[in-house]
Enzyme design. Structure first.
Site, PDB file in Angstrom:
ATOM      1  CE  LYS A  94       1.621  -3.064  -0.821  1.00  0.00           C
ATOM      2  NZ  LYS A  94       1.621  -3.454  -2.211  1.00  0.00           N
ATOM      3  N   GLY A 194      -9.034   5.497 -11.892  1.00  0.00           N
ATOM      4  CA  GLY A 194      -7.692   5.770 -11.360  1.00  0.00           C
ATOM      5  C   GLY A 194      -6.680   5.706 -12.480  1.00  0.00           C
ATOM      6  N   GLY A 196      -3.429   6.773 -12.477  1.00  0.00           N
ATOM      7  CA  GLY A 196      -2.110   7.101 -11.942  1.00  0.00           C
ATOM      8  C   GLY A 196      -1.037   6.357 -12.723  1.00  0.00           C
ATOM      9  CB  VAL A 198      -1.034   0.884 -12.642  1.00  0.00           C
ATOM     10  CG1 VAL A 198      -1.461  -0.370 -13.401  1.00  0.00           C
ATOM     11  CG2 VAL A 198       0.066   0.547 -11.655  1.00  0.00           C
TER      12      VAL A 198
HETATM   13  N1  LIG Z   1       2.389   0.520  -9.171  1.00  0.00           N
HETATM   14  C1  LIG Z   1       2.411  -0.801  -9.261  1.00  0.00           C
HETATM   15  O1  LIG Z   1       3.319  -1.389  -9.890  1.00  0.00           O
HETATM   16  C2  LIG Z   1       1.315  -1.613  -8.642  1.00  0.00           C
HETATM   17  C3  LIG Z   1       1.461  -3.006  -8.550  1.00  0.00           C
HETATM   18  C4  LIG Z   1       0.409  -3.774  -8.032  1.00  0.00           C
HETATM   19  C5  LIG Z   1      -0.734  -3.145  -7.575  1.00  0.00           C
HETATM   20  N2  LIG Z   1      -0.842  -1.779  -7.667  1.00  0.00           N
HETATM   21  C6  LIG Z   1      -2.080  -1.168  -7.194  1.00  0.00           C
HETATM   22  O2  LIG Z   1      -2.689  -0.476  -8.271  1.00  0.00           O
HETATM   23  C7  LIG Z   1      -3.342   0.701  -7.795  1.00  0.00           C
HETATM   24  C8  LIG Z   1      -2.800   1.907  -8.534  1.00  0.00           C
HETATM   25  O3  LIG Z   1      -1.404   2.016  -8.320  1.00  0.00           O
HETATM   26  P1  LIG Z   1      -0.580   3.249  -8.897  1.00  0.00           P
HETATM   27  O4  LIG Z   1       0.847   2.934  -8.675  1.00  0.00           O
HETATM   28  O5  LIG Z   1      -1.059   3.571 -10.269  1.00  0.00           O
HETATM   29  O6  LIG Z   1      -1.007   4.389  -7.895  1.00  0.00           O
HETATM   30  P2  LIG Z   1      -1.044   5.963  -8.179  1.00  0.00           P
HETATM   31  O7  LIG Z   1      -1.048   6.618  -6.852  1.00  0.00           O
HETATM   32  O8  LIG Z   1      -0.005   6.367  -9.169  1.00  0.00           O
HETATM   33  O9  LIG Z   1      -2.469   6.169  -8.893  1.00  0.00           O
HETATM   34  C9  LIG Z   1      -3.670   6.068  -8.233  1.00  0.00           C
HETATM   35  C10 LIG Z   1      -4.619   7.012  -8.940  1.00  0.00           C
HETATM   36  O10 LIG Z   1      -5.924   6.793  -8.408  1.00  0.00           O
HETATM   37  C11 LIG Z   1      -6.539   8.057  -8.212  1.00  0.00           C
HETATM   38  N3  LIG Z   1      -7.586   7.919  -7.215  1.00  0.00           N
HETATM   39  C12 LIG Z   1      -7.481   7.841  -5.868  1.00  0.00           C
HETATM   40  N4  LIG Z   1      -8.709   7.705  -5.319  1.00  0.00           N
HETATM   41  C13 LIG Z   1      -9.587   7.687  -6.350  1.00  0.00           C
HETATM   42  C14 LIG Z   1     -10.990   7.557  -6.438  1.00  0.00           C
HETATM   43  N5  LIG Z   1     -11.740   7.430  -5.357  1.00  0.00           N
HETATM   44  N6  LIG Z   1     -11.561   7.563  -7.668  1.00  0.00           N
HETATM   45  C15 LIG Z   1     -10.825   7.688  -8.787  1.00  0.00           C
HETATM   46  N7  LIG Z   1      -9.467   7.811  -8.759  1.00  0.00           N
HETATM   47  C16 LIG Z   1      -8.886   7.820  -7.564  1.00  0.00           C
HETATM   48  C17 LIG Z   1      -5.409   8.978  -7.807  1.00  0.00           C
HETATM   49  O11 LIG Z   1      -5.736  10.338  -8.026  1.00  0.00           O
HETATM   50  C18 LIG Z   1      -4.293   8.475  -8.736  1.00  0.00           C
HETATM   51  O12 LIG Z   1      -4.302   9.163  -9.989  1.00  0.00           O
HETATM   52  C19 LIG Z   1      -3.097   0.707  -6.280  1.00  0.00           C
HETATM   53  O13 LIG Z   1      -4.173   0.085  -5.631  1.00  0.00           O
HETATM   54  C20 LIG Z   1      -1.843  -0.132  -6.106  1.00  0.00           C
HETATM   55  O14 LIG Z   1      -1.761  -0.734  -4.835  1.00  0.00           O
HETATM   56  C21 LIG Z   1       0.144  -1.006  -8.187  1.00  0.00           C
END
Ligand SMILES: NC(=O)c1ccc[n+]([C@@H]2O[C@H](COP(=O)([O-])OP(=O)(O)OC[C@H]3O[C@@H](n4cnc5c(N)ncnc54)[C@H](O)[C@@H]3O)[C@@H](O)[C@H]2O)c1
Length: 366
Positions: A94, A194, A196, A198
């Site tokens: 990572k 969250g 975002g 996902v």
């Molecule tokens: N994108 C992927 O394919 C993937 C794969 C495996 C794991 N993940 C994990 O899943 C999680 C989300 O990924 P993503 O790609 O959707 O990220 P993203 O940045 O698109 O979304 C994250 C969301 O969380 C919100 N957020 C941040 N801090 C917060 C808090 N304290 N309370 C509430 N909301 C909060 C942000 O405003 C954002 O909308 C991450 O931990 C990432 O490592 C993602």
């Protein structure tokens, strides 16, 4: 059996380089610094027994460098076990870039980062994570082939998040089957923290399944948008963890299950996308077990994204991506049953399978 994860404060107390390398036997850590672009990045390579270390790049405003180092060590370790348990021939790695993705990310910085990735000759392959977009991976691709998650128009697999969300949904259904006797989520209350890339996609699956979805995010405009699109309820309270829901889905950042929250959690199942949800795997994993809260291990159920980007390397198509992702349901159920049978935490049950696969390959290779 499970090595513990050190907090930034604990990390400060160990030897600054090899003390950290050995905290879970990381193979290599690369510090990348470039004055011209302002790049400050750390690449963590945890284990390459099963294959090259593949894992996304996160750009985040860390409070300090220890926090960034701690994050990359935890995240790269998680990738090793995620790929191992999913049956992929990939190691765990990572990268983190220290900075604000909204204001400090430039094409020059991304290209410079790509050059550092390239210097590792494929031992580490990058992809997107929090703070990154598919277009950023396209920029990295300009200087190195060791990147996945690039645009479909460039031959890539595109945004992995919808597949990640589908895998989380599968893992959540399996955990519900185990806990409630049915994987039908109709009328189950699910708190998605969250929304975002996902989280939003997960909300869509949950809504289609008839779940009562409650959403929480620090981004007000996203809350409004997602609520009006799917009819989800916006959480308005002041103590999220005390909310009496059936399922809690952490989909923001890690370590939300910690000393402050663990005794408040009312949910009966925890299943979400965030990496490293337990602040302390040993302590909090055990406490969840004692409280009868079913924890679907994060690295197991959020593997959809890595399955998606692995397709770029192995050249398999959408049907195989969906088959592998759907299989998260079976693996989750098997692990929850194993944990009960062997009186261990669900995390331990998952780690045992992942570690055994790595040990077998190591023996075969030697
Ligand atoms: N994108 C992927 O394919 C993937 C794969 C495996 C794991 N993940 C994990 O899943 C999680 C989300 O990924 P993503 O790609 O959707 O990220 P993203 O940045 O698109 O979304 C994250 C969301 O969380 C919100 N957020 C941040 N801090 C917060 C808090 N304290 N309370 C509430 N909301 C909060 C942000 O405003 C954002 O909308 C991450 O931990 C990432 O490592 C993602």
């Amino acid at each position: 059996m499970v090595s513990d994860i050190l907090t930034p404060d604990q990390l400060k107390k160990v030897d600054p380089v090899f003390g950290q390398l050995s905290f879970d036997n990381h193979e290599q850590i690369v510090f990348c610094n470039d004055k011209d672009t302002g790049l400050k990045a750390i690449i963590g390579i945890h284990n390459t027994v099963l294959g090259p270390a593949l894992g996304g790049t996160r750009m985040w405003q860390y409070a300090n460098e220890w926090e960034a180092l701690n994050d990359v060590l935890r995240l790269s370790r998680g990738m090793t076990y995620k790929s191992a348990i999913t049956g992929l021939n990939l190691g765990g790695g990572k990268a983190v870039i220290i900075g604000d993705a909204k204001t400090q990310k430039t094409p020059e910085l991304m290209r410079r980062f790509g050059e550092f990735v390239h210097s590792l000759s494929g031992k580490y392959i990058t992809a997107e994570d929090v703070g990154m977009e598919t277009s950023d991976m396209d920029t990295v691709r300009e200087v190195t082939p060791y990147v996945t998650g690039i645009s479909e128009s460039l031959g890539g697999s595109g945004n992995p998040s919808p597949i990640t969300a589908y895998g989380v949904f599968m893992g959540m259904k399996a955990a519900s089957k185990y806990k409630f006797g049915t994987d039908d989520l109709e009328n189950k209350s699910v708190l998605v923290q969250g929304i975002g890339h996902v989280g939003e996609s997960l909300v869509e699956h949950l809504t289609n399944d008839g779940a009562k979805v409650i959403i929480s995010d620090i981004n007000e405009s996203r809350l409004e948008a997602v609520s009006s699109k799917y009819g989800a309820t916006i959480y308005k309270g002041s103590d999220l963890y005390s909310e009496p829901v059936d399922i809690y889905a952490p989909c923001a950042l890690g370590a939300t299950i910690n000393n402050d929250t663990i005794n408040k959690i009312q949910a009966k199942v925890i299943a979400g996308a965030a990496n490293n949800q337990l602040a302390n795997e040993v302590v909090h994993g055990k406490l969840l077990q004692e409280k009868g809260i079913v924890y679907a291990p994060d690295f197991l159920i959020n593997a959809g994204g890595i399955i998606n980007v692995y397709a770029e390397l192995e050249k398999y198509g959408k049907a195989e991506i969906m088959r592998k992702t759907e299989n998260i349901y079976n693996t989750t159920l098997e692990i929850l049953n194993n944990a009960e049978k062997n009186s261990v935490t669900t995390l331990d049950a998952a780690l045992t399978i992942a570690k055994n696969r790595i040990a077998e390959r190591k023996n075969k290779n030697s």
